[in-house]
Design an enzyme around this catalytic site. Structure first.
Site, PDB file in Angstrom:
ATOM      1  N   GLY A  89       0.852  -0.707  -0.116  1.00  0.00           N
ATOM      2  CA  GLY A  89      -0.102   0.408   0.074  1.00  0.00           C
ATOM      3  C   GLY A  89       0.780   1.536   0.122  1.00  0.00           C
ATOM      4  N   GLY A  93      -0.605   7.755   1.480  1.00  0.00           N
ATOM      5  CA  GLY A  93      -0.492   7.508   3.178  1.00  0.00           C
ATOM      6  C   GLY A  93       0.041   7.324   3.269  1.00  0.00           C
ATOM      7  N   TYR A 269     -14.043  -3.382   9.452  1.00  0.00           N
ATOM      8  CA  TYR A 269     -12.173  -2.860   9.986  1.00  0.00           C
ATOM      9  C   TYR A 269     -11.696  -3.415  11.147  1.00  0.00           C
ATOM     10  CZ  TYR A 269      -8.546   0.336   9.912  1.00  0.00           C
ATOM     11  OH  TYR A 269      -7.041   0.880  10.371  1.00  0.00           O
TER      12      TYR A 269
END
Length: 429
Positions: A89, A93, A269
């Protein structure tokens, strides 16, 4: 008394940001997930990590055979004497800024493991990543086949050079979905990507990493998975794996939750983050002594200016960072959060295994006022790194063992794929 007043002020502010909470209607999974603008975005004002990969309209399959990359070769020449690290990822971010922090040391060659390789290449240029210090590789964590293909391509690229560090950062967060989205393998998306995809990835790389000196694996955790924090304990819904009925049954569609109950996006989550942190404990228990690998987790702080809020109204995007800075004290900027994650990989003091690292109080309370006019101690900007403790649910050794066994079965991890052909697993059975 001051802490109580501060906490009540923070909770009042939450209500101000989320008018739907003042409704006298019964709170249900559906109503709480849809009633207020704020709670549709994470249901917590004290923990919003930058989630590097998000999904909107999903195709029927996220990874197709034609998307398999041609293996890159001769990577050993590019890596040179630097340590080799994989960051999942990494295109935005927390993962992006972690990669930058590691590259800034000039001690690492970074494999940027991402869903969109072309996007990653453009971002790397924009961030002025030094040429010859990184490579972007395709990794779709919502496909177990893609995870296996990535590992094969990584091994072809690095040749005999062992992988030194692995940062499991990528995450999917879908709190507003009324119905679950599914991975290519039929898992609910949050659990499939955040936990099961990374679970398989780490296991496939253990043999290789055991050959490296000072090897480290960090799986990013979250305060939302720890009920001993403000964000995890006071904000509905709480993470709760229950009896693990769903995961035990394989978590296959239509079963969307680890506890086997109806789908609830925000809880999915949080449950996945509990599984992430439990996986770290089990990796340490099973493999630290045999491999020498350091296994850890961390909470980077609240990244209130994440792109997660790009669809929010302007007033919210401006007000939320202010709220986190001056009311809760949980705010941390993107760059500092990335540096924190990189510290867990690079800092000699972080060589201890089975630690949950935090900074500036670890978000167990709202911030305490300080002379600089900013609340301190809520996990926000500043402060020194320290070994934080986790909730009793996360440290439940019996459940952690179950999560490991059920996850191993769910991803189809064979003995051949496991460390030393699964011999240690048999001893621990």
């Amino acid at each position: 008394m001051f802490r109580l007043i501060t906490l009540l002020t923070a909770l009042s502010a939450v209500r101000a940001f989320a008018p739907g909470l003042n409704s006298k209607a019964p709170v249900t999974a559906a109503s709480s997930a849809q009633a207020s603008p704020l709670f549709r975005s994470e249901q917590s004002l004290t923990e919003l990590c930058a989630l590097p990969e998000t999904f909107t309209e999903l195709p029927e399959k996220l990874y197709l055979p034609k998307e398999k990359e041609t293996p890159k070769v001769l990577g050993g020449l590019k890596i040179g004497l630097r340590k080799l690290v994989v960051v999942t990822g990494a295109s935005s971010g927390l993962g992006l800024w972690c990669a930058k922090a590691l590259l800034d040391t000039n001690r690492y060659f970074v494999v940027l493991a991402v869903r969109d390789v072309e996007k990653m290449k453009k971002v790397a240029k924009e961030m002025n990543f030094p040429d010859g210090s990184y490579t972007a590789m395709k990794l779709e964590l919502a496909s177990l086949q893609s995870v296996r293909d990535f590992v094969a391509n990584l091994k072809a690229f690095k040749s005999a050079r062992p992988l030194t560090n692995l940062v499991c950062n990528a995450a999917v967060y879908r709190p507003t979905d009324p119905e679950p989205a599914w991975t290519d393998d039929g898992f609910e998306m949050s659990m499939g990507v955040n936990h099961l995809g990374h679970f398989l990835l780490v296991n496939l790389l253990l043999d290789d990493m055991s050959r490296a000196k000072d090897a480290r694996v960090c799986i990013v955790g979250s305060i939302t998975g720890n009920t001993n924090t403000v964000g995890g304990g006071l904000v509905y819904p709480q993470a709760d794996l229950g009896t693990l009925k769903g995961l035990e049954g394989g978590m296959q569609k239509p079963v969307a939750m680890a506890d086997g109950k109806p789908f609830f996006g925000a809880k999915a989550y949080k449950d996945s983050k509990v599984c992430n942190m439990m996986t770290v404990s089990e990796l340490h228990r099973r493999y630290h002594d045999a491999t020498g690998i350091t296994f850890s987790s961390m909470y980077p702080g609240c990244i209130a200016e994440t792109a997660l809020f790009r669809e929010k109204r302007t007033w919210f995007r401006k007000a939320f960072p202010w709220f986190m800075k001056y009311v809760t004290g949980g705010y941390v900027g993107m760059e500092e959060a990335g540096q924190r994650l990189a510290q867990v990989i690079d800092d000699p003091q972080c060589s201890k295994s089975n630690v949950y690292w935090s900074w500036n109080g670890g978000a167990k309370t709202v911030g305490r006022w300080s002379e600089d006019g900013k609340p301190r101690g809520a996990g926000g900007s500043g402060g020194e790194i320290f070994e934080n403790d986790q909730s009793s649910a996360v440290t439940d050794a019996k459940n952690a063992k179950k999560v490991w066994e059920f996850s191993k079965k769910a991803v189809g991890l064979s003995e051949k794929e496991m460390f030393k052909g699964g011999r240690l697993e048999k001893e621990l059975a």
